[in-house]
Design a protein around this motif. Structure first.
Motif, PDB file in Angstrom:
ATOM      1  N   ASN A   1      -6.385  -6.000 -20.119  1.00 49.47           N
ATOM      2  CA  ASN A   1      -5.971  -6.927 -19.058  1.00 49.47           C
ATOM      3  C   ASN A   1      -6.466  -6.500 -17.676  1.00 49.47           C
ATOM      4  O   ASN A   1      -5.935  -6.933 -16.665  1.00 49.47           O
ATOM      5  CB  ASN A   1      -4.434  -7.050 -19.027  1.00 49.47           C
ATOM      6  N   THR A   2      -7.487  -5.665 -17.640  1.00 47.69           N
ATOM      7  CA  THR A   2      -8.001  -5.187 -16.360  1.00 47.69           C
ATOM      8  C   THR A   2      -9.464  -5.589 -16.177  1.00 47.69           C
ATOM      9  O   THR A   2     -10.307  -5.335 -17.051  1.00 47.69           O
ATOM     10  CB  THR A   2      -7.873  -3.656 -16.254  1.00 47.69           C
ATOM     11  N   ILE A   3      -9.741  -6.222 -15.042  1.00 52.17           N
ATOM     12  CA  ILE A   3     -11.108  -6.610 -14.697  1.00 52.17           C
ATOM     13  C   ILE A   3     -11.556  -5.738 -13.524  1.00 52.17           C
ATOM     14  O   ILE A   3     -10.855  -5.651 -12.506  1.00 52.17           O
ATOM     15  CB  ILE A   3     -11.198  -8.090 -14.299  1.00 52.17           C
ATOM     16  N   THR A   4     -12.702  -5.107 -13.665  1.00 52.86           N
ATOM     17  CA  THR A   4     -13.234  -4.253 -12.602  1.00 52.86           C
ATOM     18  C   THR A   4     -14.590  -4.784 -12.164  1.00 52.86           C
ATOM     19  O   THR A   4     -15.439  -5.113 -13.005  1.00 52.86           O
ATOM     20  CB  THR A   4     -13.393  -2.800 -13.099  1.00 52.86           C
ATOM     21  N   VAL A   5     -14.784  -4.901 -10.846  1.00 54.14           N
ATOM     22  CA  VAL A   5     -16.079  -5.314 -10.290  1.00 54.14           C
ATOM     23  C   VAL A   5     -16.541  -4.222  -9.330  1.00 54.14           C
ATOM     24  O   VAL A   5     -15.791  -3.816  -8.437  1.00 54.14           O
ATOM     25  CB  VAL A   5     -15.979  -6.663  -9.539  1.00 54.14           C
ATOM     26  N   LYS A   6     -17.770  -3.751  -9.545  1.00 54.78           N
ATOM     27  CA  LYS A   6     -18.313  -2.677  -8.703  1.00 54.78           C
ATOM     28  C   LYS A   6     -18.745  -3.237  -7.341  1.00 54.78           C
ATOM     29  O   LYS A   6     -19.223  -4.373  -7.262  1.00 54.78           O
ATOM     30  CB  LYS A   6     -19.526  -2.041  -9.377  1.00 54.78           C
ATOM     31  N   PRO A   7     -18.628  -2.441  -6.271  1.00 57.46           N
ATOM     32  CA  PRO A   7     -19.117  -2.904  -4.963  1.00 57.46           C
ATOM     33  C   PRO A   7     -20.642  -2.964  -4.966  1.00 57.46           C
ATOM     34  O   PRO A   7     -21.294  -2.235  -5.714  1.00 57.46           O
ATOM     35  CB  PRO A   7     -18.609  -1.837  -4.000  1.00 57.46           C
ATOM     36  N   ASN A   8     -21.185  -3.872  -4.149  1.00 59.16           N
ATOM     37  CA  ASN A   8     -22.636  -3.982  -4.063  1.00 59.16           C
ATOM     38  C   ASN A   8     -23.054  -4.028  -2.594  1.00 59.16           C
ATOM     39  O   ASN A   8     -22.666  -4.933  -1.865  1.00 59.16           O
ATOM     40  CB  ASN A   8     -23.125  -5.242  -4.772  1.00 59.16           C
ATOM     41  N   THR A   9     -23.826  -3.060  -2.166  1.00 59.22           N
ATOM     42  CA  THR A   9     -24.232  -2.975  -0.758  1.00 59.22           C
ATOM     43  C   THR A   9     -25.730  -3.186  -0.598  1.00 59.22           C
ATOM     44  O   THR A   9     -26.239  -3.214   0.523  1.00 59.22           O
ATOM     45  CB  THR A   9     -23.866  -1.585  -0.183  1.00 59.22           C
ATOM     46  N   GLN A  10     -26.446  -3.353  -1.705  1.00 61.11           N
ATOM     47  CA  GLN A  10     -27.903  -3.488  -1.639  1.00 61.11           C
ATOM     48  C   GLN A  10     -28.334  -4.931  -1.878  1.00 61.11           C
ATOM     49  O   GLN A  10     -27.579  -5.747  -2.398  1.00 61.11           O
ATOM     50  CB  GLN A  10     -28.553  -2.578  -2.692  1.00 61.11           C
ATOM     51  N   HIS A  11     -29.566  -5.227  -1.515  1.00 64.70           N
ATOM     52  CA  HIS A  11     -30.138  -6.544  -1.802  1.00 64.70           C
ATOM     53  C   HIS A  11     -30.319  -6.695  -3.305  1.00 64.70           C
ATOM     54  O   HIS A  11     -30.704  -5.760  -3.996  1.00 64.70           O
ATOM     55  CB  HIS A  11     -31.487  -6.711  -1.099  1.00 64.70           C
ATOM     56  N   LEU A  12     -30.037  -7.894  -3.808  1.00 62.41           N
ATOM     57  CA  LEU A  12     -30.253  -8.177  -5.225  1.00 62.41           C
ATOM     58  C   LEU A  12     -31.690  -8.639  -5.426  1.00 62.41           C
ATOM     59  O   LEU A  12     -32.355  -9.085  -4.484  1.00 62.41           O
ATOM     60  CB  LEU A  12     -29.282  -9.265  -5.695  1.00 62.41           C
ATOM     61  N   LEU A  13     -32.174  -8.565  -6.663  1.00 60.13           N
ATOM     62  CA  LEU A  13     -33.528  -9.025  -6.956  1.00 60.13           C
ATOM     63  C   LEU A  13     -33.589 -10.550  -6.821  1.00 60.13           C
ATOM     64  O   LEU A  13     -32.726 -11.265  -7.347  1.00 60.13           O
ATOM     65  CB  LEU A  13     -33.914  -8.626  -8.390  1.00 60.13           C
ATOM     66  N   PRO A  14     -34.585 -11.094  -6.117  1.00 63.65           N
ATOM     67  CA  PRO A  14     -34.706 -12.555  -5.973  1.00 63.65           C
ATOM     68  C   PRO A  14     -34.905 -13.202  -7.340  1.00 63.65           C
ATOM     69  O   PRO A  14     -35.625 -12.679  -8.188  1.00 63.65           O
ATOM     70  CB  PRO A  14     -35.953 -12.727  -5.103  1.00 63.65           C
ATOM     71  N   LYS A  15     -34.254 -14.332  -7.564  1.00 64.62           N
ATOM     72  CA  LYS A  15     -34.454 -15.076  -8.813  1.00 64.62           C
ATOM     73  C   LYS A  15     -33.989 -16.509  -8.617  1.00 64.62           C
ATOM     74  O   LYS A  15     -33.292 -16.824  -7.647  1.00 64.62           O
ATOM     75  CB  LYS A  15     -33.720 -14.417  -9.988  1.00 64.62           C
TER      76      LYS A  15
END
Length: 417
Positions: A195-209
């Motif tokens: 019952n636990t959802i974890t989302v990691k922080p993101n501080t970088q640019h993602l790959l364009p798509k």
């Protein structure tokens, strides 16, 4: 504007192109606002998605999202993380009656600055965007999945990511999984364990798509209903759909088997074909797909068969109380319906057995009220294959499916304003 639907005969074979899923589009529009590196194709042309896009691009201090419930919830979370931005988020009279407290309290637990401007727990709200450093929050598992998705969509922009614990039995799992799958698709890490959802922080640019939005299964539901009400052999082809869809309403494929409708996936299309006439009583638990309840109830009524629908507790807080609205409108037409706060029970009867032929057009009955609810208008439309009827405020369909009436005309429906 009211539309008259005259008794119609469907073309034997038809094709319809349906635009992108409103659910997917609204999630991806928000993610695109957070991460402009990716582009979108086949975005929904619905009022809700247009309002969402406009609100995300707005520089105004007051953002009015009218009847768009998804936008209200997603934007509450979005503006909470827009550092230095102050926004008043408001909507229609009905929107001000739809609760937002659960989401606001969760965001406050994460450090958000949100205040109510009229009634406690309801829009309009004032949001002062800031950096959120807290990363743990707990919600009851049976709340609207839109509250959960709103938090997940902004989670990677929180300084420490998010650990969301859901207490109790989780409802609307497909919508939560849809959100997590879209995060994964753009390159954001998450996990869903017990019952636990974890989302990691993101501080970088993602790959364009470039991402292509799958067409809307909720909009497809009306064609499943139409095929169910036709003669054996009738076919409708709908595009663009995936067999491994993220959308919970894709359960239509299994549900409408019970009504004699066969679904075949062919390239990016689905072909719906009436194979048999099945008039056995029906029973479905729609806890993971409540938006198709109105469609199924009207299909059953039109075929004169008994139907029990369960798992509908969220229908009371939609554009209208959909359970009460269904009961009222079906009973206008001679049906018998019992409802609880989370279920609907339709008794078997022959369509219009009390009021012969076409009650509305002969002045013997009332038009179908839509209650500012797009799904009421579209769910009742297939009845035109059995008899004429009048749909009040028919243009309300623009909320999710602006070309609905034109598409119906293209497959044989006779409609006048």
């Amino acid at each position: 504007m009211d539309f008259t639907l005259h008794k119609s005969v469907l073309n034997k074979q038809s094709s319809i192109q349906i635009t992108g899923s409103k659910s997917e589009s609204n999630r991806l529009l928000l993610l695109q606002a957070l991460f402009p590196e990716f582009k979108l194709e086949n975005v929904s042309n619905s009022d809700d998605s247009n309002l969402m896009a406009k609100a995300l691009a707005s520089k105004e201090q007051v953002v009015d999202i009218h009847h768009a419930g998804t936008a209200m919830r997603f934007l509450t979370a979005f503006f909470a993380v827009q550092e230095g931005r102050e926004v008043t988020l408001t909507g229609s009279k009905r929107m001000k009656e739809r609760p937002i407290k659960i989401l606001v309290e969760a965001l406050k637990d994460l450090g958000a600055n949100i205040t109510y401007l009229e009634n406690h727990g309801y829009p309009p709200i004032k949001i002062k965007g800031k950096k959120l450093t807290q990363n743990k929050v707990t919600l009851k598992a049976n709340v609207s999945s839109q509250y959960i998705s709103a938090l997940l969509l902004i989670a990677s922009k929180l300084e420490n990511g998010l650990e969301l614990t859901l207490e109790g039995e989780i409802t609307s799992i497909p919508y939560i999984k849809m959100t997590l799958s879209l995060l994964d698709e753009i390159g954001i890490e998450s996990s869903f364990v017990n019952n636990t959802i974890t989302v990691k922080p993101n501080t970088q640019h993602l790959l364009p798509k470039t991402l292509t939005v799958e067409s809307d299964w909720s909009s497809a539901s009306y064609y499943f209903s139409i095929v169910a009400l036709t003669d054996v052999g009738t076919e409708i082809t709908l595009t663009s759909y995936k067999e491994n869809s993220l959308q919970g309403d894709s359960v239509l494929v299994d549900i409408y088997k019970a009504f004699g409708v066969e679904t075949t996936f062919l390239n990016n299309s689905v072909v719906l074909k009436k194979k048999t006439q099945n008039l056995e009583p029906k029973s479905f638990n729609l806890v993971n797909a409540p938006d198709i309840a109105q469609t199924i109830a009207v299909t059953s009524f039109a075929l004169g068969i008994a139907c029990d629908l369960k798992g509908l507790h969220t229908l009371k807080i939609k554009e209208t109380d959909r359970l009460v609205a269904l009961k009222t409108e079906i009973e206008k037409l001679g049906g018998q319906v019992e409802i609880t706060d989370k279920s609907l029970h339709l008794k078997p009867n022959k369509l219009y057995s009390v009021k012969k032929n076409s009650p509305v057009l002969e002045g013997l009955g009332e038009p179908i009220a839509t209650y500012h609810d797009h799904r009421m208008a579209m769910a009742f439309a297939p009845l035109a294959l059995k008899t004429g009827l009048v749909i009040e405020d028919a243009l309300v369909v623009s909320k999710s499916y602006p070309t609905f009436w034109d598409d119906l005309k293209s497959i044989g429906f006779k409609i006048t304003q």
